[in-house]
Motif scaffolding. Structure first.
Motif, PDB file in Angstrom:
ATOM      1  N   THR A 207     -27.127  35.805 -24.377  1.00  0.00           N
ATOM      2  CA  THR A 207     -27.431  36.404 -23.066  1.00  0.00           C
ATOM      3  C   THR A 207     -26.241  37.159 -22.508  1.00  0.00           C
ATOM      4  O   THR A 207     -26.367  37.916 -21.547  1.00  0.00           O
ATOM      5  N   GLY A 208     -25.072  36.932 -23.107  1.00  0.00           N
ATOM      6  CA  GLY A 208     -23.866  37.637 -22.659  1.00  0.00           C
ATOM      7  C   GLY A 208     -23.072  36.892 -21.611  1.00  0.00           C
ATOM      8  O   GLY A 208     -22.043  37.373 -21.126  1.00  0.00           O
ATOM      9  N   TYR A 209     -23.540  35.685 -21.231  1.00  0.00           N
ATOM     10  CA  TYR A 209     -22.843  34.899 -20.214  1.00  0.00           C
ATOM     11  C   TYR A 209     -22.084  33.754 -20.887  1.00  0.00           C
ATOM     12  O   TYR A 209     -22.671  32.769 -21.318  1.00  0.00           O
ATOM     13  N   GLY A 210     -20.762  33.898 -20.988  1.00  0.00           N
ATOM     14  CA  GLY A 210     -19.924  32.817 -21.485  1.00  0.00           C
ATOM     15  C   GLY A 210     -20.117  32.530 -22.966  1.00  0.00           C
ATOM     16  O   GLY A 210     -20.591  33.365 -23.731  1.00  0.00           O
TER      17      GLY A 210
ATOM     18  N   ASP B 162     -20.151  33.544 -28.766  1.00  0.00           N
ATOM     19  CA  ASP B 162     -20.656  34.200 -27.557  1.00  0.00           C
ATOM     20  C   ASP B 162     -22.137  33.930 -27.391  1.00  0.00           C
ATOM     21  O   ASP B 162     -22.908  33.990 -28.364  1.00  0.00           O
ATOM     22  N   ASP B 163     -22.529  33.646 -26.152  1.00  0.00           N
ATOM     23  CA  ASP B 163     -23.943  33.410 -25.856  1.00  0.00           C
ATOM     24  C   ASP B 163     -24.707  34.726 -26.002  1.00  0.00           C
ATOM     25  O   ASP B 163     -24.206  35.794 -25.629  1.00  0.00           O
TER      26      ASP B 163
END
Length: 455
Positions: free
Chosen positions: A148-151, A145-146
């Motif tokens: 930043t929480g995106y993708g 998981d990134d």
């Protein structure tokens, strides 16, 4: 109603250029010019002289020398120069330019000439590196998981490499994933990964996939021998200009102010003589140590009469330097003024430069040669033309110019297709000849109607 659309073919179409048919000088093994070979027709003496020139370049006995190709327009000077490039092969640098390129508002004339000189000098660097080499039998990416929480992002690359001695599975840094993607690596490819830098080089497709039914033309290579992890001699071909540019780039300053300063800089900046001098010292040191080998290439300057006295003076000095390529000049001028002076000289070149040149003369093509050249061009462009049409077009080429006759081929083909015919006929040639004027016809019209034009 269901919408159905035809999918257009994704097959790449290659653009036919003016000299696409030139594949070499068309010489026999003993250096005699063949009548019609490698796309070359006529100009036997010029081609044989160019063949000797190629042999001198390959034997590295002509560095810092120059050749002048002189002849009327449309007599194959550029064609012979490009044929020389084909004969030398891809490993010898060949850099073409036009005389008028040196006139730039941003950079000095001599700077552009020096840049192009160094583009035409190659350096073959041999290095022994620690590498992982083999055929890719498995290729997977591990993701996480990134932050930043995106993708998701790639956390590691798992690759299995196979050689004749065995196979190994490696877990690689995620930065190598970009290198693998850039090289378009897939399962079945033979690659090597440099242990220190992580650079990836795709060598080719493993030859076990070679089949006569393959649609794509791939470069097939044998399965590597020995261990997957080994020491390998890597050969890199660079030019001196590549080294200049790489060392001229600013090394630090990734902050916002530095970035803005970079953007505000001129697009083209001069590389200093001091920097070049330092690079020359390093190159000479590598050559003395046997790490690198100098490969003098060819700088081709077309329309060289466009250069001025300042550029010619620079050429005189540059040809005498230790690191100089072979220079081929081409001109269609007779007795003409040297640009930047009032002096009239043969070919518009200073006499002291002419003394340094080997001169090859090209002569106008006869009707028989024009017929052969037009037939080759029609074949290269995949055009069908009748014998009568070819004779008519050749006659036009003989009266006007070969270039004009070649330019009429495609419009004549379009007319034939419009009329529902696949072959260019005599009537198509006559029609396009009526539609388009050549230089001599246009000049005659200007003489007859001089009062109707603004002069």
């Amino acid at each position: 109603m269901m919408k159905i659309e035809e999918v257009k073919s994704t097959t790449k179409t290659q653009r036919i250029a003016h000299h696409s048919h030139i594949k070499g000088l068309g010489l026999s093994e003993d250096g005699i010019a063949l009548e019609n070979a490698s796309g070359m027709v006529g100009q036997q003496i010029a081609r044989e002289a160019a063949g000797i020139f190629v042999d001198l370049v390959k034997s590295k006995k002509l560095a810092g020398r120059a050749l002048l190709m002189a002849g009327p327009p449309g007599t194959g000077k550029t064609a012979i120069a490009l044929a020389v490039a084909q004969e030398l092969g891809s490993k010898v640098p060949f850099y073409p330019m036009v005389g008028s390129e040196v006139y730039s508002a941003e950079v000095k004339k001599t700077e552009i000439l020096m840049e192009n000189f160094r583009r035409a000098i190659g350096l073959r660097i041999k290095e022994t590196k620690e590498v992982w080499e083999g055929e890719v039998t498995d290729l997977k990416t591990e993701e996480k998981d990134d932050q930043t929480g995106y993708g998701k992002v790639v956390s590691a690359v798992v690759i299995t490499l196979k050689t004749s001695k065995g196979s190994k599975t490696l877990k690689l840094d995620p930065s190598i994933h970009e290198n693998l993607t850039r090289e378009k690596v897939t399962i079945g490819d033979v690659i090597y990964i440099e242990a220190n830098s992580g650079n990836v080089k795709r060598v080719g497709r493993c030859d076990i996939y070679n089949s006569e039914y393959d649609l794509e033309a791939e470069e097939y290579v044998p399965l590597p021998k020995g261990d997957v992890h080994k020491k390998k001699e890597i050969v890199q071909d660079v030019t001196l200009h590549d080294l200049d540019v790489a060392n001229a780039k600013p090394q630090g300053g990734h902050d916002f102010v530095s970035l803005m300063n970079q953007l505000n800089k001129k697009k083209k900046t001069d590389i200093t003589d001091k920097l070049r001098g330092e690079i020359n010292k390093v190159v000479s040191k590598y050559i003395d140590q046997g790490v690198a080998e100098l490969v003098p290439g060819v700088l081709f300057i077309d329309e060289c009469h466009m250069l001025d006295i300042e550029a010619f003076t620079f050429l005189n000095r540059a040809l005498e330097s230790t690191l100089a390529p072979i220079v081929i000049l081409a001109t269609n001028r007779g007795q003409s003024q040297i640009r930047g002076t009032d002096i009239v000289s043969p070919h518009g070149l200073p006499v002291d430069l002419l003394d340094r040149l080997l001169i090859i003369r090209t002569t106008p093509y006869n009707l028989e040669d024009i017929i052969k050249i037009l037939a080759i061009r029609a074949q290269t462009e995949s055009l069908k033309i009748s014998e009568e049409a070819l004779q008519d077009l050749s006659q036009i080429g003989n009266e006007a110019s070969l270039r004009f006759a070649i330019l009429l081929l495609t419009p004549a083909n379009i007319l034939a297709q419009t009329s529902g015919r696949e072959e260019i006929g005599k009537q198509d040639i006559q029609e396009v000849h009526d539609l388009f004027l050549h230089a001599k016809q246009s000049s005659k019209v200007l003489e007859q109607q001089a009062d109707k034009y603004i002069s």
